[in-house]
Scaffold this motif. Structure first.
Motif, PDB file in Angstrom:
ATOM      1  N   GLY A  18      74.198   7.001  15.945  1.00 44.73           N
ATOM      2  CA  GLY A  18      73.134   8.182  15.400  1.00 44.73           C
ATOM      3  C   GLY A  18      71.700   7.680  15.593  1.00 44.73           C
ATOM      4  N   ARG A  19      71.382   6.849  16.775  1.00 45.57           N
ATOM      5  CA  ARG A  19      70.010   6.248  17.098  1.00 45.57           C
ATOM      6  C   ARG A  19      69.785   6.899  18.331  1.00 45.57           C
ATOM      7  N   TRP A  20      70.008   7.938  18.651  1.00 46.30           N
ATOM      8  CA  TRP A  20      69.719   8.444  19.973  1.00 46.30           C
ATOM      9  C   TRP A  20      68.056   9.004  19.856  1.00 46.30           C
ATOM     10  N   ARG A  21      67.263   8.708  20.898  1.00 48.30           N
ATOM     11  CA  ARG A  21      65.884   9.424  20.519  1.00 48.30           C
ATOM     12  C   ARG A  21      65.644  10.011  21.900  1.00 48.30           C
ATOM     13  N   ALA A  22      64.897  11.061  21.894  1.00 48.48           N
ATOM     14  CA  ALA A  22      64.216  11.743  23.009  1.00 48.48           C
ATOM     15  C   ALA A  22      62.832  12.473  22.742  1.00 48.48           C
ATOM     16  N   PRO A  23      62.197  12.258  23.573  1.00 50.64           N
ATOM     17  CA  PRO A  23      60.793  13.023  23.136  1.00 50.64           C
ATOM     18  C   PRO A  23      60.712  14.648  23.476  1.00 50.64           C
ATOM     19  N   ARG A  24      60.344  15.237  22.358  1.00 50.02           N
ATOM     20  CA  ARG A  24      60.422  16.686  22.346  1.00 50.02           C
ATOM     21  C   ARG A  24      59.019  17.359  22.618  1.00 50.02           C
ATOM     22  N   ASP A  25      58.714  18.405  23.369  1.00 46.98           N
ATOM     23  CA  ASP A  25      57.284  18.994  23.493  1.00 46.98           C
ATOM     24  C   ASP A  25      56.615  19.483  22.273  1.00 46.98           C
ATOM     25  N   LEU A  26      55.424  19.132  22.312  1.00 49.54           N
ATOM     26  CA  LEU A  26      54.436  19.640  21.000  1.00 49.54           C
ATOM     27  C   LEU A  26      53.492  20.160  21.797  1.00 49.54           C
ATOM     28  N   ASP A  27      53.288  21.701  21.730  1.00 55.84           N
ATOM     29  CA  ASP A  27      51.965  22.215  22.343  1.00 55.84           C
ATOM     30  C   ASP A  27      50.983  22.389  21.251  1.00 55.84           C
ATOM     31  N   ALA A  28      50.200  21.547  21.300  1.00 58.23           N
ATOM     32  CA  ALA A  28      49.310  21.349  20.078  1.00 58.23           C
ATOM     33  C   ALA A  28      47.720  21.043  20.334  1.00 58.23           C
ATOM     34  N   PHE A  29      46.665  21.412  19.762  1.00 59.79           N
ATOM     35  CA  PHE A  29      45.388  20.982  19.920  1.00 59.79           C
ATOM     36  C   PHE A  29      45.246  20.661  18.435  1.00 59.79           C
ATOM     37  N   GLY A  30      45.131  19.425  18.198  1.00 57.95           N
ATOM     38  CA  GLY A  30      45.303  19.003  16.676  1.00 57.95           C
ATOM     39  C   GLY A  30      46.448  19.083  16.082  1.00 57.95           C
ATOM     40  N   PRO A  31      46.487  18.597  14.668  1.00 63.33           N
ATOM     41  CA  PRO A  31      48.065  18.780  14.086  1.00 63.33           C
ATOM     42  C   PRO A  31      48.844  20.113  14.182  1.00 63.33           C
ATOM     43  N   ALA A  32      48.312  21.247  14.451  1.00 62.77           N
ATOM     44  CA  ALA A  32      48.863  22.513  14.242  1.00 62.77           C
ATOM     45  C   ALA A  32      49.447  23.080  15.648  1.00 62.77           C
ATOM     46  N   GLY A  33      50.428  23.463  16.011  1.00 62.18           N
ATOM     47  CA  GLY A  33      50.949  23.971  17.234  1.00 62.18           C
ATOM     48  C   GLY A  33      52.502  24.472  17.356  1.00 62.18           C
ATOM     49  N   ARG A  34      52.810  24.512  18.400  1.00 67.36           N
ATOM     50  CA  ARG A  34      54.137  25.016  18.553  1.00 67.36           C
ATOM     51  C   ARG A  34      55.274  23.877  19.220  1.00 67.36           C
ATOM     52  N   ARG A  35      56.404  23.833  18.481  1.00 63.44           N
ATOM     53  CA  ARG A  35      57.658  23.033  19.039  1.00 63.44           C
ATOM     54  C   ARG A  35      58.575  23.957  19.434  1.00 63.44           C
ATOM     55  N   GLU A  36      58.937  23.914  20.675  1.00 61.86           N
ATOM     56  CA  GLU A  36      60.160  24.549  21.045  1.00 61.86           C
ATOM     57  C   GLU A  36      60.099  26.076  20.218  1.00 61.86           C
ATOM     58  N   GLY A  37      58.863  26.632  20.463  1.00 64.02           N
ATOM     59  CA  GLY A  37      58.865  28.127  19.971  1.00 64.02           C
ATOM     60  C   GLY A  37      58.409  28.121  18.432  1.00 64.02           C
ATOM     61  N   GLN A  38      58.654  27.287  17.730  1.00 63.86           N
ATOM     62  CA  GLN A  38      58.439  27.224  16.376  1.00 63.86           C
ATOM     63  C   GLN A  38      56.992  26.818  15.973  1.00 63.86           C
ATOM     64  N   HIS A  39      56.251  27.427  15.109  1.00 68.77           N
ATOM     65  CA  HIS A  39      54.835  27.034  14.474  1.00 68.77           C
ATOM     66  C   HIS A  39      55.069  25.903  13.713  1.00 68.77           C
ATOM     67  N   VAL A  40      54.430  24.657  13.962  1.00 67.82           N
ATOM     68  CA  VAL A  40      54.592  23.385  13.178  1.00 67.82           C
ATOM     69  C   VAL A  40      53.068  23.013  12.954  1.00 67.82           C
ATOM     70  N   VAL A  41      53.379  22.164  11.933  1.00 65.92           N
ATOM     71  CA  VAL A  41      52.013  21.242  11.541  1.00 65.92           C
ATOM     72  C   VAL A  41      52.557  19.746  11.731  1.00 65.92           C
ATOM     73  N   SER A  42      52.068  18.810  12.605  1.00 64.18           N
ATOM     74  CA  SER A  42      52.474  17.569  12.680  1.00 64.18           C
ATOM     75  C   SER A  42      51.935  16.511  11.855  1.00 64.18           C
ATOM     76  N   PHE A  43      52.469  15.919  11.207  1.00 57.58           N
ATOM     77  CA  PHE A  43      52.477  14.721  10.288  1.00 57.58           C
ATOM     78  C   PHE A  43      52.935  13.506  10.941  1.00 57.58           C
TER      79      PHE A  43
END
Ligand code: PLP
Length: 379
Positions: A18-43
């Motif tokens: 259960g320790r698999w890791r892979a980077p995912r795209d975050l299309d953002a300028f600042g903390p808010a953006g889109r991750r795989e089509g979803q609107h997200v806020v990054s912390f």
């Protein structure tokens, strides 16, 4: 067994744990953006003051690209510095109250470079057990060069004092190395006590201030010991790179003997120009206002006693931490689950990082979602 099937088996066992890791795209300028089509806020980011997206920082990078091009071409000692490297080093040294500073391509390289340059075979290096991976690897490389390594339990200074006294009895020089803010717990080192031990045993104190955005200013004169300060340009300063600052003979020795300084291409002019512009913002009234805004967010999420923008929510099990992270994502919030080997087994956690770039509404959403999951850290 072929290397490919060996690697595939290793990947399978990481997944089974259960320790698999892979980077995912975050299309953002600042903390808010889109991750795989979803609107997200990054912390999740260490862009603590939001300077990655500051207009003056972006403009400085553009200007440097136009003036000097994209790359530096070679190492500084081969091809020469761009004026922006020298200017940045001068201002970093001034900011850190040192005589000199030297740039590295990353903070990781800075720790490797400093520790391997200074920890020779007559040196004992003492390192806090929760120090960042780059310090751990710097210590391992130093040990490979013949230095002795002592790892002291986090926050317990008695074993450190004993190690320093033992090394002194054997006529060994000593280095004490510590994060000032620990990257997965967000807690602070006991700087005054560390410095007092260094004074007593004539040890060099190496501090990594990568996450020290909310910490009190360090006055090397007050600490009283020999001090080198390592930092990154990649977090609070919103760019990419690392540095060491301190007394000139120590920095000069690093420049002349540190392999991650000598045998690597200089930071790009654009990254250095961005960091220089960010440093100027940080040291201005605007920077003070951004720090105050960050402090306000931290107060809300973790209380006024919490010393940094890194707020861990320890869950325990790896899978449970991943589930909590997924549930926050369902609320549109990116909060990474940190699992072993980054943290000790049984202490998997959510790592919330706050930024002055978060709006009050972003923080409201975080608080609400954490409360909903029964994970609130609010005082
Ligand atoms: C305490 C500490 N030191 C050094 C580094 C490395 O800095 P950089 O990202 O610039 O390589 C990090 C980054 O995560 C860190 O947390």
């Amino acid at each position: 067994v072929s290397w490919i099937s060996w690697a595939a088996d290793r990947c399978d066992s990481i997944q089974e744990l259960g320790r698999w890791r892979a980077p995912r795209d975050l299309d953002a300028f600042g903390p808010a953006g889109r991750r795989e089509g979803q609107h997200v806020v990054s912390f999740a980011s260490n862009d603590y003051l939001g300077l990655t997206a500051h207009p003056a920082v972006i403009a400085a990078a553009h200007d440097a690209l136009d003036r000097w091009g994209a790359g530096s071409g070679s190492a500084r000692l081969i091809v020469g510095s761009r004026p922006v490297h020298t200017e940045l080093e001068r201002e970093l040294a001034e900011w850190k109250a040192g005589d000199a500073a030297a740039l590295f391509p990353t903070g990781f390289a800075a720790n490797l470079g400093v520790l391997t340059a200074l920890a020779t075979d007559d040196v004992t290096v003492c390192s806090d057990e929760l120090n960042h991976a780059s310090i751990i690897d710097g210590c391992r490389l130093a040990r490979a060069r013949g230095a002795e390594l002592v790892v002291w339990p986090h926050g317990e200074l008695e074993p450190l004092a004993t190690a320093l006294a033992t090394a002194a009895e054997c006529g060994r020089r000593t280095i004490v190395v510590s994060d000032t803010v620990f990257s997965m717990d967000g807690d602070e080192a006991q700087l005054e006590a560390l410095a007092a031990l260094c004074v007593e045993h004539r040890a060099l104190l190496v501090l990594d201030e990568a996450h020290a955005v909310l910490a009190a200013t360090i006055d090397p004169g007050t600490l009283g010991c020999d001090l080198l300060r390592v930092g990154t340009l990649s977090k609070t300063l919103g760019s990419l790179g690392g540095f060491v600052a301190g007394p000139k003979p120590l920095v000069d020795l690093v420049v002349n003997t540190s392999r991650p300084y000598i045998f690597t291409t200089a930071p790009t002019p654009a990254d250095s120009a961005a960091a220089l512009a960010a440093l100027r913002v940080l040291r201005s009234d605007e920077g003070a206002a951004l720090v105050a805004r960050l402090r306000m967010h931290v107060d809300r999420v973790a209380g006024p006693a919490h010393p940094s923008p890194i707020v861990p929510v320890v869950i325990g099990g790896d899978r449970e931490a991943l589930e909590a992270s997924d549930r926050l994502l369902a609320h549109g919030l990116v909060v990474p689950a940190i699992r072993p080997p980054t943290v000790a087994p049984g202490t998997a956690r959510l790592r919330v990082t706050l930024s002055a770039a978060h709006t009050d509404a972003h923080v409201d959403r975080l608080m609400c979602a954490l409360g909903h999951l029964g994970l609130s850290r609010a005082p």
